[in-house]
Each structure stands twice: as structure tokens, then as C-alpha cells.
Design an enzyme around this catalytic site. Structure first.
Site, PDB file in Angstrom:
ATOM      1  N   TYR A  84      45.374  83.519  55.234  1.00 27.53           N
ATOM      2  CA  TYR A  84      44.766  82.904  56.414  1.00 27.53           C
ATOM      3  C   TYR A  84      43.362  82.377  56.128  1.00 27.53           C
ATOM      4  CZ  TYR A  84      48.562  84.978  59.151  1.00 27.53           C
ATOM      5  OH  TYR A  84      49.791  85.321  59.654  1.00 27.53           O
ATOM      6  N   LYS A 124      55.289  91.980  48.242  1.00 23.02           N
ATOM      7  CA  LYS A 124      56.340  91.098  47.727  1.00 23.02           C
ATOM      8  C   LYS A 124      56.080  90.915  46.230  1.00 23.02           C
ATOM      9  CE  LYS A 124      59.876  88.346  48.574  1.00 23.02           C
ATOM     10  NZ  LYS A 124      61.215  88.869  48.919  1.00 23.02           N
ATOM     11  N   ASP A 134      60.637  92.323  52.852  1.00 23.30           N
ATOM     12  CA  ASP A 134      61.901  91.962  53.509  1.00 23.30           C
ATOM     13  C   ASP A 134      62.710  93.204  53.866  1.00 23.30           C
ATOM     14  OD1 ASP A 134      61.862  92.140  50.791  1.00 23.30           O
ATOM     15  OD2 ASP A 134      63.276  90.530  50.397  1.00 23.30           O
ATOM     16  N   ASP A 148      50.585  90.767  60.046  1.00 23.80           N
ATOM     17  CA  ASP A 148      50.648  90.007  61.295  1.00 23.80           C
ATOM     18  C   ASP A 148      52.064  90.093  61.857  1.00 23.80           C
ATOM     19  OD1 ASP A 148      50.147  88.273  63.341  1.00 23.80           O
ATOM     20  OD2 ASP A 148      49.776  86.517  62.095  1.00 23.80           O
ATOM     21  N   ASP A 207      53.793  93.049  64.956  1.00 24.10           N
ATOM     22  CA  ASP A 207      54.476  92.602  66.176  1.00 24.10           C
ATOM     23  C   ASP A 207      55.905  93.140  66.231  1.00 24.10           C
ATOM     24  OD1 ASP A 207      52.329  91.223  67.138  1.00 24.10           O
ATOM     25  OD2 ASP A 207      53.428  89.356  67.480  1.00 24.10           O
TER      26      ASP A 207
END
Ligand code: NAD
Length: 360
Positions: free
Chosen positions: A140, A190, A222, A246, A250
Site C-alpha cells: 500500500y 506467501k 490461501d 486487510d 475482514d
């Protein structure tokens, strides 16, 4: 004497922070904590009064006090302002000014609310996890970034970059937090594809050496996404970078099924902390005394735990919330989801929590 800066903000913010403050005022004396409160403006309320979503004076107070309880910001009244003057800018700026690099979002399923989740109660019950997301680095913020035209085609790029210092400091937050919980950290990455993740694995392993009492495992992002909906109760602390955090925070939040129940903390160096509910300013229900104050009350519990080092007082609040829910009390948002009893208002819910403090 410990000071707390309360920034109520907009919409339901003032209602829910008032209840959280009342709970803090009630729990303090029970644990020999002398708390002093001051209030400031942020978001639309600050725009209306001062023409800016966050004044320099409030920033200075927040830095000095180092411990902020925030409601929520924003609403339709300020939506048409240019992006850099909108109410939400106040929130982004205060996070930046306080150097808050760690975002902590617990997802706890209170037994009485297991039916509020979209997942089966048998899957979600006993879920009690904490997502720790790195907040100021990664893709980001990395450069180069931007768009260009290359050989007549539109192209866009972002850069995922972390250095070892950024990884080490968030890893320490995770291990310290695990010590307060069930002593398990799952680092999510990852590393089969990304060099950045390989560095994370390396550095997290190095930091783990200082925490022999905490168990560490590494999980691909994943498969973590799948395990979160299959077996969420297996997780204690989830440590991850900005992008994965992020998304996963959620996902974890949805497991609980109720936005009005989710607290959060954002931490910087030296115990600086900002505590706020995950939900927004809920303009659709503002001023009607129907908002659920529990997310903010539970954020106040995190404030006690992380900034004021008063875990017993924090636990007192959590047990009180648990007790109130066990007794069938609900605000409107969770009453409809669980079909339980008659809904109580925001102020009445705050009062019920205060009454339940110290009950076994
Ligand atoms: P929201 O979280 O405010 O509301 C979403 C839905 O959840 C609404 O139906 C609302 O009534 C309900 N809800 C939220 N909190 C509740 C509570 N405590 N009790 C009961 N019901 C609750 O999200 P939104 O509607 O997308 O955004 C509204 C405003 O809030 C916008 O201006 C947005 O920019 C802002 N916002 C602020 C923050 C923040 O301050 N951290 C976060 C998200 C959105």
C-alpha cells in the site's frame, strides 16, 4: 493518574464513546486505576467547528496523552467535500501522526451470539482469535507505484517492500500479544512465490527465538483463508503484512456475524495506542439511542490491556459483556440476528455492562 483522550467523532460515535467512557469510569476504581478524560474533535465534527477534519491541537494532545479512544468519523453531510478535506482524512492523519504500525483486530464469538454468524454455530463457537496486521508498510505504500502507457497499453504497478526492522517490530507485538493469550502465533505469508514473504519467515523465526514460551507456525495465506471459515477456533494470534491482513481481518470479522461487536487497537512504539470500534459512524441510526456500544466498550478493554497495562480490568469488562449477553440482553443489531429477547438501547446496554462488572 492515567489520561485518555476521547475523540467521539460523528454519527453514532458520540453515543458509543459515551458508554465506553462510563464503563471505564466504573471499572477504574475497582482496579485502583485513576483515569482522567479529555475530549477532542475529529472528522465532520471538527470540520464544522474548525474547518479541518483534524486540528494540529488535537494531534498534539494525542501525542502527549498517547492513548486515544475514538468513535467513528464521516457521514453524508461531508461526503461532497474534496477527498483531502473529508471527515475520513482526520482518521488517516491521526494514525500516521501517532506512527501506528500495528493493527490488532480480535474476532471473538461470544457463546450467546454463535447463532449470529453466517457459519454454523458448531464451526464458529469457541472462536477467539486476534489478527495482527502491519499497517504502515508493504504494497500500500511501496514505490515505485503508479500508472503509465507502455507501447500504447495502459499499465499500472505497485511495489511490495518490507525491511527487517518493520517486520521485527510487528512480530514482537504478535509474540507479546500471544503471551497474554494462548501462546500461539500463526505467521501468514506467501513465501512459495514472494521474496518479501521469504524475508518475513526468516525474520519472524529470528524473533521467535526470544519467545520460547510461544509456539510459532507458518501458514500460506490461501490455505489460511480456507481454514478461517472451516476451523476458525484453531487460531490464536495471526501475524501478517498489510495486504493479507486487510483481507483476512475482514474475513475473520464476518465469522462473528456482528459489526457492532468488533473492537480494534492500533499501536505504535512505546505503548502509544488508538482504540476504536471496527464499524463506521452508522448515520442511518445516529441519534436514536439504538447503536450497539459493545464494540467500543471492548475497544476500551483493549486500551486497558495494551496502553494502561491493566489486564485484570480489561478482563473484568469482557466478562461483564459476556454476562450481559448470556442474560439475553441485545441491542437491535444483534437481537434480529439471534432472535433473542427485547432489544435495549445504547445507553441501557452501557448501564447493563456497568451493573455486570465484577459479577461471576
Ligand atoms: P457503518 O459501519 O457505519 O454501517 C454499516 C451498517 O452497520 C449500517 O447499517 C449501520 O447501521 C450498522 N452499524 C454500524 N455500527 C453499528 C453499531 N454500533 N450498532 C448497530 N449497528 C451498527 O458503515 P457505512 O454505512 O459504510 O459508513 C457510514 C459512514 O462511516 C461513512 O461516512 C464512512 O466513511 C464512515 N466509516 C468510518 C469508519 C471509521 O470511522 N473507522 C469506518 C467505516 C466507515
Amino acid at each position: 493518574m492515567r489520561r485518555i483522550l476521547v475523540l467521539p467523532g460523528d454519527g453514532v460515535g458520540p453515543e458509543v464513546t459515551l458508554e465506553a467512557r462510563r464503563v471505564l469510569e466504573a471499572v477504574g476504581p475497582r482496579h485502583d486505576l485513576k483515569l482522567e478524560f479529555e475530549e477532542g474533535l475529529i472528522g465532520g465534527a471538527s470540520i464544522d467547528a474548525l474547518g479541518t477534519p483534524l486540528s494540529d491541537a488535537v494531534v498534539a494532545r494525542a501525542r502527549e496523552v498517547g492513548c486515544v479512544l475514538l468513535g467513528a468519523v464521516g457521514g453524508p453531510k461531508w461526503d461532497d467535500l474534496p477527498v483531502d478535506q473529508r471527515a475520513e482524512r482526520g482518521l488517516l492523519r491521526i494514525r500516521k501522526e501517532l506512527g501506528l504500525f500495528a493493527n490488532l483486530r480480535p474476532a471473538t464469538v461470544f457463546p450467546a451470539l454463535a447463532g449470529a454468524s453466517t457459519l454454523l454455530p458448531s464451526v464458529v463457537e469457541a472462536t477467539d482469535l486476534l489478527v495482527i496486521r502491519e499497517l504502515t508498510g508493504g504494497i500500500y505504500f511501496g514505490t515505485p507505484r503508479g500508472r503509465s502507457i507502455v507501447e500504447g497499453r495502459r499499465e499500472a504497478r505497485n511495489t511490495m517492500v518490507y525491511d527487517e526492522v518493520e517486520i521485527a517490530r510487528i512480530a514482537r507485538v504478535a509474540f507479546e500479544s500471544a503471551r497474554l493469550r494462548r501462546q500461539h502465533v500463526t505467521h501468514v505469508h506467501k513465501a512459495n512465490v514472494l521474496e518479501v514473504s521469504q524475508l518475513w519467515v526468516e525474520v519472524v523465526n529470528e524473533i521467535a527465538a526470544d519467545y520460547a514460551d510461544v509456539e510459532l507456525s507458518h501458514q500460506l495465506v490461501d490455505s489460511c483463508a480456507m481454514l478461517l471459515v472451516r476451523e476458525p477456533a484453531r487460531f490464536d494470534v495471526i501475524l501478517t503484512g498489510n495486504l493479507f491482513g486487510d483481507i483476512l481481518s475482514d474475513e475473520a470479522a464476518m465469522i462473528t456475524g456482528s459489526l457492532g461487536m468488533l473492537p480494534s487497537a492500533s499501536l505504535g512504539d512505546g505503548g502509544v495506542g488508538l482504540y476504536e470500534p471496527v464499524h463506521g459512524s452508522a448515520p442511518d441510526i445516529a441519534g436514536r439511542d439504538v447503536a450497539n456500544p459493545l464494540a467500543t466498550i471492548l475497544s476500551a478493554a483493549m486500551l486497558l490491556e495494551y496502553s494502561l497495562e491493566a489486564p485484570a480490568a480489561a478482563e473484568d469488562i469482557r466478562r461483564a459483556v459476556d454476562r450481559v449477553l448470556e442474560n439475553g440482553h441485545r441491542t437491535q443489531d444483534i437481537a434480529s440476528a439471534t432472535d433473542a429477547g427485547k432489544a435495549v438501547g445504547c445507553a441501557a446496554m452501557g448501564e447493563l455492562v456497568i451493573e455486570a462488572l465484577g459479577s461471576e
